[in-house]
Design an enzyme around this catalytic site. Structure first.
Site, PDB file in Angstrom:
ATOM      1  N   GLU A   1       0.865  -1.192   0.000  1.00 35.44           N
ATOM      2  CA  GLU A   1       0.000   0.000   0.000  1.00 35.44           C
ATOM      3  C   GLU A   1       0.895   1.234   0.000  1.00 35.44           C
ATOM      4  O   GLU A   1       1.867   1.281   0.751  1.00 35.44           O
ATOM      5  CB  GLU A   1      -0.885   0.008   1.251  1.00 35.44           C
ATOM      6  CG  GLU A   1      -1.778   1.237   1.337  1.00 35.44           C
ATOM      7  CD  GLU A   1      -2.432   1.387   2.700  1.00 35.44           C
ATOM      8  OE1 GLU A   1      -3.438   0.727   2.955  1.00 35.44           O
ATOM      9  OE2 GLU A   1      -1.923   2.216   3.509  1.00 35.44           O
TER      10      GLU A   1
ATOM     11  N   HIS B   1      -8.316   3.314  -3.016  1.00 31.27           N
ATOM     12  CA  HIS B   1      -9.240   3.331  -1.880  1.00 31.27           C
ATOM     13  C   HIS B   1     -10.283   4.401  -2.182  1.00 31.27           C
ATOM     14  O   HIS B   1      -9.960   5.477  -2.679  1.00 31.27           O
ATOM     15  CB  HIS B   1      -8.497   3.658  -0.587  1.00 31.27           C
ATOM     16  CG  HIS B   1      -7.538   2.568  -0.185  1.00 31.27           C
ATOM     17  ND1 HIS B   1      -6.927   2.539   1.050  1.00 31.27           N
ATOM     18  CD2 HIS B   1      -7.108   1.459  -0.853  1.00 31.27           C
ATOM     19  CE1 HIS B   1      -6.162   1.450   1.117  1.00 31.27           C
ATOM     20  NE2 HIS B   1      -6.239   0.799  -0.013  1.00 31.27           N
TER      21      HIS B   1
ATOM     22  N   ARG C   1     -15.393   3.683   4.762  1.00 31.26           N
ATOM     23  CA  ARG C   1     -16.200   4.817   5.204  1.00 31.26           C
ATOM     24  C   ARG C   1     -15.364   6.095   5.311  1.00 31.26           C
ATOM     25  O   ARG C   1     -15.808   7.176   4.945  1.00 31.26           O
ATOM     26  CB  ARG C   1     -16.804   4.526   6.585  1.00 31.26           C
ATOM     27  CG  ARG C   1     -17.773   5.601   7.029  1.00 31.26           C
ATOM     28  CD  ARG C   1     -18.074   5.499   8.503  1.00 31.26           C
ATOM     29  NE  ARG C   1     -16.912   5.851   9.315  1.00 31.26           N
ATOM     30  CZ  ARG C   1     -16.903   5.850  10.635  1.00 31.26           C
ATOM     31  NH1 ARG C   1     -17.983   5.511  11.303  1.00 31.26           N
ATOM     32  NH2 ARG C   1     -15.813   6.194  11.295  1.00 31.26           N
TER      33      ARG C   1
ATOM     34  N   TYR D   1     -11.211  -5.513  11.206  1.00 31.13           N
ATOM     35  CA  TYR D   1     -10.462  -5.057  12.387  1.00 31.13           C
ATOM     36  C   TYR D   1     -10.285  -6.186  13.402  1.00 31.13           C
ATOM     37  O   TYR D   1     -11.190  -6.447  14.207  1.00 31.13           O
ATOM     38  CB  TYR D   1     -11.195  -3.870  13.039  1.00 31.13           C
ATOM     39  CG  TYR D   1     -11.369  -2.721  12.074  1.00 31.13           C
ATOM     40  CD1 TYR D   1     -10.442  -1.689  12.025  1.00 31.13           C
ATOM     41  CD2 TYR D   1     -12.437  -2.704  11.171  1.00 31.13           C
ATOM     42  CE1 TYR D   1     -10.568  -0.666  11.101  1.00 31.13           C
ATOM     43  CE2 TYR D   1     -12.578  -1.684  10.241  1.00 31.13           C
ATOM     44  CZ  TYR D   1     -11.643  -0.667  10.212  1.00 31.13           C
ATOM     45  OH  TYR D   1     -11.758   0.343   9.296  1.00 31.13           O
TER      46      TYR D   1
ATOM     47  N   GLN E   1      -6.885  -4.182   9.369  1.00 32.48           N
ATOM     48  CA  GLN E   1      -6.110  -3.144  10.040  1.00 32.48           C
ATOM     49  C   GLN E   1      -4.799  -3.774  10.495  1.00 32.48           C
ATOM     50  O   GLN E   1      -4.745  -4.995  10.721  1.00 32.48           O
ATOM     51  CB  GLN E   1      -6.914  -2.648  11.263  1.00 32.48           C
ATOM     52  CG  GLN E   1      -6.259  -1.557  12.068  1.00 32.48           C
ATOM     53  CD  GLN E   1      -5.988  -0.327  11.227  1.00 32.48           C
ATOM     54  OE1 GLN E   1      -4.995  -0.294  10.506  1.00 32.48           O
ATOM     55  NE2 GLN E   1      -6.852   0.662  11.309  1.00 32.48           N
TER      56      GLN E   1
ATOM     57  N   GLN F   1       6.300   5.285  18.376  1.00 29.71           N
ATOM     58  CA  GLN F   1       5.151   4.563  17.809  1.00 29.71           C
ATOM     59  C   GLN F   1       4.526   3.568  18.795  1.00 29.71           C
ATOM     60  O   GLN F   1       3.404   3.109  18.591  1.00 29.71           O
ATOM     61  CB  GLN F   1       5.575   3.828  16.526  1.00 29.71           C
ATOM     62  CG  GLN F   1       5.867   4.787  15.391  1.00 29.71           C
ATOM     63  CD  GLN F   1       6.415   4.093  14.164  1.00 29.71           C
ATOM     64  OE1 GLN F   1       7.083   3.062  14.279  1.00 29.71           O
ATOM     65  NE2 GLN F   1       6.169   4.654  13.001  1.00 29.71           N
TER      66      GLN F   1
HETATM   67  P1  FAD Z   1     -17.602   0.794   8.293  1.00 27.90           P
HETATM   68  O1  FAD Z   1     -17.515  -0.592   7.786  1.00 27.90           O
HETATM   69  O2  FAD Z   1     -18.710   1.651   7.785  1.00 27.90           O
HETATM   70  O3  FAD Z   1     -17.661   0.708   9.876  1.00 27.90           O
HETATM   71  C1  FAD Z   1     -17.508   1.888  10.671  1.00 27.90           C
HETATM   72  C2  FAD Z   1     -18.140   1.634  12.046  1.00 27.90           C
HETATM   73  O4  FAD Z   1     -19.563   1.610  11.930  1.00 27.90           O
HETATM   74  C3  FAD Z   1     -17.769   0.295  12.691  1.00 27.90           C
HETATM   75  O5  FAD Z   1     -17.692   0.501  14.073  1.00 27.90           O
HETATM   76  C4  FAD Z   1     -18.931  -0.608  12.319  1.00 27.90           C
HETATM   77  O6  FAD Z   1     -19.080  -1.665  13.251  1.00 27.90           O
HETATM   78  C5  FAD Z   1     -20.093   0.376  12.382  1.00 27.90           C
HETATM   79  N1  FAD Z   1     -21.190   0.072  11.465  1.00 27.90           N
HETATM   80  C6  FAD Z   1     -21.113  -0.379  10.201  1.00 27.90           C
HETATM   81  N2  FAD Z   1     -22.341  -0.447   9.646  1.00 27.90           N
HETATM   82  C7  FAD Z   1     -23.224  -0.026  10.593  1.00 27.90           C
HETATM   83  C8  FAD Z   1     -24.646   0.159  10.631  1.00 27.90           C
HETATM   84  N3  FAD Z   1     -25.398  -0.123   9.569  1.00 27.90           N
HETATM   85  N4  FAD Z   1     -25.187   0.650  11.767  1.00 27.90           N
HETATM   86  C9  FAD Z   1     -24.435   0.948  12.843  1.00 27.90           C
HETATM   87  N5  FAD Z   1     -23.072   0.789  12.870  1.00 27.90           N
HETATM   88  C10 FAD Z   1     -22.487   0.319  11.749  1.00 27.90           C
HETATM   89  N6  FAD Z   1      -9.338   5.784   5.616  1.00 27.90           N
HETATM   90  C11 FAD Z   1      -9.188   6.748   4.668  1.00 27.90           C
HETATM   91  O7  FAD Z   1      -9.674   7.870   4.846  1.00 27.90           O
HETATM   92  N7  FAD Z   1      -8.509   6.503   3.503  1.00 27.90           N
HETATM   93  C12 FAD Z   1      -7.959   5.291   3.230  1.00 27.90           C
HETATM   94  O8  FAD Z   1      -7.344   5.106   2.171  1.00 27.90           O
HETATM   95  C13 FAD Z   1      -8.110   4.239   4.208  1.00 27.90           C
HETATM   96  N8  FAD Z   1      -7.606   3.006   3.976  1.00 27.90           N
HETATM   97  C14 FAD Z   1      -7.820   1.996   4.904  1.00 27.90           C
HETATM   98  C15 FAD Z   1      -7.368   0.705   4.615  1.00 27.90           C
HETATM   99  C16 FAD Z   1      -7.569  -0.328   5.533  1.00 27.90           C
HETATM  100  C17 FAD Z   1      -7.081  -1.725   5.202  1.00 27.90           C
HETATM  101  C18 FAD Z   1      -8.203  -0.057   6.770  1.00 27.90           C
HETATM  102  C19 FAD Z   1      -8.384  -1.158   7.795  1.00 27.90           C
HETATM  103  C20 FAD Z   1      -8.663   1.219   7.065  1.00 27.90           C
HETATM  104  C21 FAD Z   1      -8.479   2.269   6.129  1.00 27.90           C
HETATM  105  N9  FAD Z   1      -8.946   3.565   6.369  1.00 27.90           N
HETATM  106  C22 FAD Z   1      -8.807   4.545   5.414  1.00 27.90           C
HETATM  107  C23 FAD Z   1      -9.570   3.905   7.665  1.00 27.90           C
HETATM  108  C24 FAD Z   1     -11.092   3.727   7.668  1.00 27.90           C
HETATM  109  O9  FAD Z   1     -11.694   4.670   6.818  1.00 27.90           O
HETATM  110  C25 FAD Z   1     -11.542   3.909   9.125  1.00 27.90           C
HETATM  111  O10 FAD Z   1     -11.085   2.843   9.916  1.00 27.90           O
HETATM  112  C26 FAD Z   1     -13.026   4.176   9.344  1.00 27.90           C
HETATM  113  O11 FAD Z   1     -13.173   4.634  10.703  1.00 27.90           O
HETATM  114  C27 FAD Z   1     -13.924   2.952   9.189  1.00 27.90           C
HETATM  115  O12 FAD Z   1     -14.011   2.563   7.893  1.00 27.90           O
HETATM  116  P2  FAD Z   1     -14.796   1.216   7.495  1.00 27.90           P
HETATM  117  O13 FAD Z   1     -14.805   1.144   6.035  1.00 27.90           O
HETATM  118  O14 FAD Z   1     -14.274   0.078   8.264  1.00 27.90           O
HETATM  119  O15 FAD Z   1     -16.272   1.609   8.054  1.00 27.90           O
END
Ligand code: FAD
Length: 327
Positions: free
Chosen positions: A29, A105, A135, A190, A221, A257
Site C-alpha cells: 500500500e 481506496h 467509510r 479489524y 487493520q 510509535q
Molecule cells: P464501516 O464498515 O462503515 O464501519 C464503521 C463503524 O460503523 C464500525 O464501528 C462498524 O461496526 C459500524 N457500522 C457499520 N455499519 C453499521 C450500521 N449499519 N449501523 C451501525 N453501525 C455500523 N481511511 C481513509 O480515509 N482513507 C484510506 O485510504 C483508508 N484506507 C484503509 C485501509 C484499511 C485496510 C483499513 C483497515 C482502514 C483504512 N482507512 C482509510 C480507515 C477507515 O476509513 C476507518 O477505519 C473508518 O473509521 C472505518 O471505515 P470502514 O470502512 O471500516 O467503516
C-alpha cells in the site's frame, strides 16, 4: 520486473488470490505524495519492491481536512485543504508503468452519492476494476464521522452502490441497460475491533453485511500480535464470513510509535515487543527490533497459509524490502 509493461491483462484481486492457491502473495500500500510533491516519490518507493512481483498495489485516499489560519485581525479563518490528492491518477500511472493491478481506496466521507457514481465511472473508463470501499474517518475538529448531505453513512452503503453499478444500475433511473462495471470490492476488517464498535461481535455483524452486499475480500487493520489475526479469522468463519482475509502489516520503526500507533489505530502492542523497544539504546536498535518483529509475524502468517501479506509501506521501501527479502 522491467518497467512500462502496460500491456498486461487486467485481473481482479480476488482472481489473484484464487489463482495463487498455496502460494502467499505479497502486496503493498502506498500513500499519494503531499501536495506539491512529485509522483517520482511513488516510483522511488515502488521500483525497489517490484522484484517481489506484487500482483496488486493499493493507493490510499485522503479526504480534505480543515485548517485554521490566523488573520491579521486575530480571527481564525477555516479553510479546507486536501494534502494528498491524486489517488486515481497514481493508480493509472502504476498500472501503466509496472503492468500490475492498482487498487484505489474510495471513501464515503466527502462524497455525495452522485459524486461517488462519477468517481466510479472515472475508474471504469480508466480500466481500474478493483476498489477498496471504506467509510473514512471523522475530520480533525469533528468528534464523529459526518457523511456528506446525500452521502453514504457506512462502507456497506458504498459497497451496495458499487454492486448496483456492477449490475448496470445507475442512480439515474431513466438509464436502461446501463453498461455494467466489473469492480472487485475489498473492505476493511479489524482484528482488534473498530474503535467505535461496542464489541467484536457487533463489528463482525456489520462486517458480514459488507460481504453480503457484494464485497469479495477483507484487508485487515495492522496488528502486531498474530494471535489477534488468527482469532479474528476464526470469529469471521464462525460468523459465516468466508471470503479471503488479507493481513495488513506495518513494522514499528520509531520508539514513539509504541504510543502513537495504539492512539491512532486503536490496537495493542504486545508486551514482548514493547519491553524490547523500551530497552533499546538507539534509533537503529529500535528499527532493527521492529523489522525483526515484522519478519517473524510475516513468517508465521505465511506458514499458516494466509493468501497474501499486505504491507503498509508508508513510503519506506528500504524497510519494507528488508522485511520481504527475509521471508
Ligand atoms: P464501516 O464498515 O462503515 O464501519 C464503521 C463503524 O460503523 C464500525 O464501528 C462498524 O461496526 C459500524 N457500522 C457499520 N455499519 C453499521 C450500521 N449499519 N449501523 C451501525 N453501525 C455500523 N481511511 C481513509 O480515509 N482513507 C484510506 O485510504 C483508508 N484506507 C484503509 C485501509 C484499511 C485496510 C483499513 C483497515 C482502514 C483504512 N482507512 C482509510 C480507515 C477507515 O476509513 C476507518 O477505519 C473508518 O473509521 C472505518 O471505515 P470502514 O470502512 O471500516 O467503516
Amino acid at each position: 520486473m522491467s518497467q512500462n509493461q502496460n500491456h498486461k491483462e487486467k485481473v481482479k484481486v480476488i482472481d489473484h488470490l484464487q489463482a495463487s492457491k498455496e502460494e502467499t502473495l505479497i502486496s503493498f500500500e502506498v500513500l499519494p505524495p503531499l501536495k506539491g510533491g512529485s509522483i517520482d516519490s511513488i516510483f522511488n518507493c515502488l521500483d525497489p519492491l517490484m522484484e517481489f512481483k506484487p500482483p496488486f498495489i493499493d493507493v490510499t485516499y485522503h479526504r480534505e481536512e480543515f485548517v485554521y489560519n490566523q488573520r491579521p485581525s486575530g480571527y481564525y479563518e477555516k479553510t479546507a485543504i486536501r494534502k494528498r490528492p491524486g489517488t486515481v491518477g497514481i493508480c493509472a500511472s502504476i498500472m501503466h508503468r509496472y503492468g500490475v493491478d492498482a487498487v484505489p481506496h474510495l471513501i464515503c466521507g466527502g462524497f455525495s452519492i452522485e459524486e461517488t457514481e462519477n468517481a466510479l465511472i472515472d475508474l471504469k473508463f480508466l480500466g481500474i476494476d478493483n476498489v477498496l470501499a471504506l467509510r473514512g474517518d471523522a475530520r480533525h475538529f469533528e468528534d464523529k464521522f459526518v457523511p456528506e448531505p446525500n452521502g453514504h453513512k457506512y462502507a456497506v452503503d458504498l459497497v451496495n452502490q458499487i454492486t448496483d453499478m456492477n449490475n448496470g444500475i445507475y442512480l439515474d433511473a431513466s438509464i436502461e441497460n446501463g453498461s455494467k462495471s466489473e469492480f472487485c470490492i475489498g473492505v476493511a476488517g479489524y482484528p482488534e475491533k473498530h474503535f467505535e464498535s461496542p464489541n467484536l461481535e457487533v463489528d463482525l455483524m456489520f462486517t458480514k453485511k459488507k460481504i453480503e452486499a457484494g464485497a469479495d475480500y477483507i484487508v485487515t487493520q495492522m496488528f502486531f500480535d498474530n494471535k489477534r489475526y488468527f482469532k479474528f479469522v476464526d470469529a469471521c468463519r464462525n460468523a459465516g464470513i468466508h471470503v479471503p482475509i488479507i493481513p495488513g502489516l506495518k513494522p514499528l520503526t520509531r520508539d514513539y510509535q509504541l504510543n502513537s500507533i495504539p492512539r491512532r489505530f486503536f490496537i495493542d502492542m504486545p508486551d514482548e515487543l514493547a519491553s524490547e523497544v523500551l530497552k533499546a539504546k538507539s534509533k537503529d536498535a529500535v528499527k532493527e527490533i521492529g523489522v525483526e518483529w515484522c519478519v517473524a509475524q510475516s513468517k508465521e502468517l505465511k506458514q499458516a497459509g494466509v493468501p497474501c501479506l499486505h504491507y503498509y509501506t508508508m513510503g519506506d521501501s528500504t524497510t519494507t524490502k528488508k522485511i520481504v527479502s527475509a521471508l
